[in-house]
Design an enzyme around this catalytic site. Sequence first.
Site, PDB file in Angstrom:
ATOM      1  N   HIS A 145       8.388 -32.108 -49.524  1.00 42.06           N
ATOM      2  CA  HIS A 145       9.268 -32.928 -48.693  1.00 42.06           C
ATOM      3  C   HIS A 145       9.645 -34.224 -49.390  1.00 42.06           C
ATOM      4  O   HIS A 145      10.141 -35.143 -48.743  1.00 42.06           O
ATOM      5  CB  HIS A 145       8.600 -33.203 -47.348  1.00 42.06           C
ATOM      6  CG  HIS A 145       8.320 -31.939 -46.600  1.00 42.06           C
ATOM      7  ND1 HIS A 145       9.323 -31.182 -46.032  1.00 42.06           N
ATOM      8  CD2 HIS A 145       7.169 -31.266 -46.376  1.00 42.06           C
ATOM      9  CE1 HIS A 145       8.787 -30.112 -45.471  1.00 42.06           C
ATOM     10  NE2 HIS A 145       7.485 -30.138 -45.671  1.00 42.06           N
ATOM     11  N   GLU A 199      -3.294 -41.787 -71.295  1.00 45.77           N
ATOM     12  CA  GLU A 199      -4.042 -42.772 -72.086  1.00 45.77           C
ATOM     13  C   GLU A 199      -4.387 -42.190 -73.455  1.00 45.77           C
ATOM     14  O   GLU A 199      -4.245 -42.854 -74.475  1.00 45.77           O
ATOM     15  CB  GLU A 199      -5.313 -43.195 -71.360  1.00 45.77           C
ATOM     16  CG  GLU A 199      -6.079 -44.266 -72.119  1.00 45.77           C
ATOM     17  CD  GLU A 199      -7.299 -44.769 -71.377  1.00 45.77           C
ATOM     18  OE1 GLU A 199      -7.868 -45.757 -71.837  1.00 45.77           O
ATOM     19  OE2 GLU A 199      -7.688 -44.168 -70.352  1.00 45.77           O
TER      20      GLU A 199
END
EC number: 5.3.1.9
Length: 167
Positions: free
Chosen positions: A85, A54
């Site tokens: 993973h 932002e």
Amino acid sequence: KHFSTTAPEKNLPVLLALIGIWYNNFFGAETEAILPYDQYMHRFAAYFQQGNMESNGKYVDRNGNAVDYQTGPIIWGEPGTNGQHAFYQLIHQGTKMVPCDFIAPAITQNPLSDHHPKLLSNFFAQTEALAFGKSREVVEQEYRDQGKDPAALEHVVPFKVFEGNRP
């Protein structure tokens, strides 16, 4: 207090910001992964994403003038073992440079007594692997040490080798 009182050359937030600008503008790395190794920090990447993207997600400077440089990376991430993973393969062996910020607390608040040392083990293994990689010779030696079929080696080696030197 560290940020407001420490000289720029020793100021960790300033140094991390400069490294981010360096990777984005000089290496073309348009993304940055935030990888906390503590489940209590599971929303940290999103928090940092909001603050960084932002604030820096503008095409003009503070005076309203268009800039001619990249203004901020795409910030994303997950807690360490979740990411291992999911997207670590891309970070280790992919074609994109993905600078990573690994974060781990020295003292955890997790009540599982053996949890923190295991996470730290993964934390250090991942950072070492990104820094130094794994050569063909090391992969071949690991296969020999494990007594695996040498004939299968040629089919496996390209998928086990990674270069390292990843930020």
